[in-house]
Design a protein around this motif. Structure first.
Motif, PDB file in Angstrom:
ATOM      1  N   LEU A 130       0.834  -1.201   0.000  1.00  0.00           N
ATOM      2  CA  LEU A 130       0.000   0.000   0.000  1.00  0.00           C
ATOM      3  C   LEU A 130       0.874   1.258   0.000  1.00  0.00           C
ATOM      4  CD1 LEU A 130      -2.706  -1.230   2.506  1.00  0.00           C
ATOM      5  CD2 LEU A 130      -3.141  -0.561   0.128  1.00  0.00           C
ATOM      6  N   ARG A 131       1.909   1.255   0.796  1.00  0.00           N
ATOM      7  CA  ARG A 131       2.819   2.412   0.839  1.00  0.00           C
ATOM      8  C   ARG A 131       3.541   2.587  -0.494  1.00  0.00           C
ATOM      9  NH1 ARG A 131       4.262   1.206   6.895  1.00  0.00           N
ATOM     10  NH2 ARG A 131       2.899   2.757   7.858  1.00  0.00           N
ATOM     11  N   GLU A 132       3.890   1.498  -1.131  1.00  0.00           N
ATOM     12  CA  GLU A 132       4.571   1.573  -2.423  1.00  0.00           C
ATOM     13  C   GLU A 132       3.657   2.140  -3.508  1.00  0.00           C
ATOM     14  OE1 GLU A 132       7.987   1.043  -4.895  1.00  0.00           O
ATOM     15  OE2 GLU A 132       7.717   1.106  -2.729  1.00  0.00           O
ATOM     16  N   ILE A 133       2.403   1.753  -3.491  1.00  0.00           N
ATOM     17  CA  ILE A 133       1.440   2.300  -4.460  1.00  0.00           C
ATOM     18  C   ILE A 133       1.357   3.814  -4.290  1.00  0.00           C
ATOM     19  CG2 ILE A 133      -0.998   2.366  -5.150  1.00  0.00           C
ATOM     20  CD1 ILE A 133      -1.043  -0.659  -4.131  1.00  0.00           C
ATOM     21  N   THR A 134       1.231   4.260  -3.057  1.00  0.00           N
ATOM     22  CA  THR A 134       1.163   5.703  -2.779  1.00  0.00           C
ATOM     23  C   THR A 134       2.433   6.401  -3.253  1.00  0.00           C
ATOM     24  OG1 THR A 134      -0.275   5.267  -0.874  1.00  0.00           O
ATOM     25  CG2 THR A 134       0.814   7.415  -0.956  1.00  0.00           C
ATOM     26  N   ALA A 135       3.585   5.809  -2.982  1.00  0.00           N
ATOM     27  CA  ALA A 135       4.854   6.412  -3.391  1.00  0.00           C
ATOM     28  C   ALA A 135       4.991   6.482  -4.911  1.00  0.00           C
ATOM     29  CB  ALA A 135       6.021   5.621  -2.795  1.00  0.00           C
ATOM     30  N   ASN A 136       4.412   5.516  -5.612  1.00  0.00           N
ATOM     31  CA  ASN A 136       4.518   5.462  -7.069  1.00  0.00           C
ATOM     32  C   ASN A 136       3.410   6.221  -7.802  1.00  0.00           C
ATOM     33  OD1 ASN A 136       6.888   3.874  -7.774  1.00  0.00           O
ATOM     34  ND2 ASN A 136       5.872   2.234  -6.627  1.00  0.00           N
ATOM     35  N   ALA A 137       2.537   6.863  -7.071  1.00  0.00           N
ATOM     36  CA  ALA A 137       1.408   7.567  -7.694  1.00  0.00           C
ATOM     37  C   ALA A 137       1.840   8.551  -8.781  1.00  0.00           C
ATOM     38  CB  ALA A 137       0.569   8.272  -6.633  1.00  0.00           C
ATOM     39  N   PRO A 138       2.857   9.386  -8.548  1.00  0.00           N
ATOM     40  CA  PRO A 138       3.224  10.338  -9.605  1.00  0.00           C
ATOM     41  C   PRO A 138       3.669   9.664 -10.905  1.00  0.00           C
ATOM     42  CG  PRO A 138       4.205  10.992  -7.517  1.00  0.00           C
ATOM     43  CD  PRO A 138       3.623   9.617  -7.320  1.00  0.00           C
ATOM     44  N   MET A 139       4.279   8.498 -10.788  1.00  0.00           N
ATOM     45  CA  MET A 139       4.736   7.784 -11.973  1.00  0.00           C
ATOM     46  C   MET A 139       3.595   7.017 -12.647  1.00  0.00           C
ATOM     47  SD  MET A 139       7.583   4.811 -12.366  1.00  0.00           S
ATOM     48  CE  MET A 139       6.598   3.703 -11.401  1.00  0.00           C
ATOM     49  N   ALA A 140       2.723   6.415 -11.866  1.00  0.00           N
ATOM     50  CA  ALA A 140       1.655   5.572 -12.418  1.00  0.00           C
ATOM     51  C   ALA A 140       0.507   6.396 -13.010  1.00  0.00           C
ATOM     52  CB  ALA A 140       1.112   4.648 -11.333  1.00  0.00           C
ATOM     53  N   ARG A 141       0.171   7.483 -12.378  1.00  0.00           N
ATOM     54  CA  ARG A 141      -1.033   8.247 -12.762  1.00  0.00           C
ATOM     55  C   ARG A 141      -1.072   8.631 -14.237  1.00  0.00           C
ATOM     56  NH1 ARG A 141      -1.934  11.705  -8.537  1.00  0.00           N
ATOM     57  NH2 ARG A 141      -3.608  10.432  -7.727  1.00  0.00           N
ATOM     58  N   PRO A 142       0.013   9.113 -14.847  1.00  0.00           N
ATOM     59  CA  PRO A 142      -0.080   9.497 -16.264  1.00  0.00           C
ATOM     60  C   PRO A 142      -0.427   8.345 -17.209  1.00  0.00           C
ATOM     61  CG  PRO A 142       1.894  10.432 -15.268  1.00  0.00           C
ATOM     62  CD  PRO A 142       1.314   9.469 -14.268  1.00  0.00           C
ATOM     63  N   SER A 143      -0.208   7.116 -16.771  1.00  0.00           N
ATOM     64  CA  SER A 143      -0.499   5.947 -17.605  1.00  0.00           C
ATOM     65  C   SER A 143      -1.930   5.451 -17.452  1.00  0.00           C
ATOM     66  CB  SER A 143       0.453   4.804 -17.242  1.00  0.00           C
ATOM     67  OG  SER A 143       1.784   5.205 -17.423  1.00  0.00           O
ATOM     68  N   LEU A 144      -2.700   6.080 -16.596  1.00  0.00           N
ATOM     69  CA  LEU A 144      -4.027   5.592 -16.264  1.00  0.00           C
ATOM     70  C   LEU A 144      -5.117   6.499 -16.816  1.00  0.00           C
ATOM     71  CD1 LEU A 144      -3.271   4.745 -12.540  1.00  0.00           C
ATOM     72  CD2 LEU A 144      -3.326   3.170 -14.471  1.00  0.00           C
ATOM     73  N   PRO A 145      -6.296   5.926 -17.035  1.00  0.00           N
ATOM     74  CA  PRO A 145      -7.419   6.768 -17.470  1.00  0.00           C
ATOM     75  C   PRO A 145      -7.860   7.680 -16.329  1.00  0.00           C
ATOM     76  CG  PRO A 145      -8.179   4.550 -16.992  1.00  0.00           C
ATOM     77  CD  PRO A 145      -6.671   4.522 -16.885  1.00  0.00           C
ATOM     78  N   VAL A 146      -8.520   8.753 -16.680  1.00  0.00           N
ATOM     79  CA  VAL A 146      -9.067   9.647 -15.659  1.00  0.00           C
ATOM     80  C   VAL A 146     -10.151   8.884 -14.901  1.00  0.00           C
ATOM     81  CG1 VAL A 146     -10.337  11.792 -15.265  1.00  0.00           C
ATOM     82  CG2 VAL A 146      -8.565  11.693 -17.026  1.00  0.00           C
ATOM     83  N   SER A 147     -10.061   8.915 -13.591  1.00  0.00           N
ATOM     84  CA  SER A 147     -11.022   8.186 -12.765  1.00  0.00           C
ATOM     85  C   SER A 147     -12.342   8.917 -12.667  1.00  0.00           C
ATOM     86  CB  SER A 147     -10.467   8.001 -11.350  1.00  0.00           C
ATOM     87  OG  SER A 147      -9.381   7.136 -11.381  1.00  0.00           O
ATOM     88  N   GLY A 148     -13.382   8.131 -12.562  1.00  0.00           N
ATOM     89  CA  GLY A 148     -14.697   8.706 -12.354  1.00  0.00           C
ATOM     90  C   GLY A 148     -14.946   8.978 -10.884  1.00  0.00           C
ATOM     91  N   GLU A 149     -15.993   9.710 -10.637  1.00  0.00           N
ATOM     92  CA  GLU A 149     -16.405   9.979  -9.270  1.00  0.00           C
ATOM     93  C   GLU A 149     -17.526   9.007  -8.906  1.00  0.00           C
ATOM     94  OE1 GLU A 149     -15.749  14.636  -8.589  1.00  0.00           O
ATOM     95  OE2 GLU A 149     -17.406  14.178  -9.943  1.00  0.00           O
ATOM     96  N   ILE A 150     -17.613   8.680  -7.645  1.00  0.00           N
ATOM     97  CA  ILE A 150     -18.696   7.841  -7.144  1.00  0.00           C
ATOM     98  C   ILE A 150     -19.594   8.750  -6.316  1.00  0.00           C
ATOM     99  CG2 ILE A 150     -19.322   5.817  -5.780  1.00  0.00           C
ATOM    100  CD1 ILE A 150     -16.509   4.699  -6.353  1.00  0.00           C
TER     101      ILE A 150
END
Length: 181
Positions: A130-150
């Protein structure tokens, strides 16, 4: 590690996510909580949410809503919101939370991305992942689609509650699968 779900109230989405995630991620080392930005403290969970969770075998016993405060935000390692406006309110009121506050579906997509790209393989525990996912957010986010809102189902028809439940369940399942030991 502490995970905090935040929404506008605290009797529908965040309570649903909190209780479902406790079932999916039972580790004692990970505390899971929820709070509302404008929520009224000490209210029971929404009846329709309770029925959906009971159908899933998730207990709602003892749940009482709470209002978000500085201590909850300060002590949370990961803050998950459902709408962009909620995230904006939290990071505006508590700027120190910026790098650990995400939309739920955005974080779930990042978890899946990190898992599929073997970025979590050397992390021995769910907490480390979980901590690694948070740390990698800046790198991963540009590769992902824009998230929807719930959006909040409170006061709407049962089908809307079901749709919200299913979206939250899918997001939590992605996180749970990506971080399993």
């Amino acid at each position: 590690m502490r995970i905090l779900f935040i929404c506008t109230g605290n009797i529908c989405r965040s309570s649903m996510a909190e209780l479902m995630m406790r079932e999916m991620i039972p580790e004692q080392s990970i505390a899971i909580d929820s709070a509302g930005i404008r929520g009224l403290p000490d209210h029971p969970i929404d009846d329709t949410v309770a029925a959906l969770l009971h159908r899933d075998g998730v207990s709602t016993e003892g749940f009482r809503s709470k209002k978000v405060d500085a201590a909850l935000v300060k002590n949370a390692d990961l803050i998950l919101c459902f709408e962009r406006s909620q995230r904006s309110m939290i990071v505006s009121a508590y700027p120190m939370s910026l790098k650990r506050t995400f939309l739920l579906e955005d974080y779930a997509n990042m978890a899946d991305y990190c898992h599929r790209n073997s970025m979590l393989d050397d992390k021995p525990t769910r907490m480390d992942k979980l901590r690694e996912i948070t740390a990698n957010a800046p790198m991963a986010r540009p590769s992902l689609p824009v998230s929807g809102e719930i959006h909040d189902p409170h006061g709407r028809d049962p089908e809307t509650y079901e749709l919200v439940h299913n979206r939250i369940a899918r997001a939590l399942d992605l996180i749970a699968q990506a971080t399993s030991a």
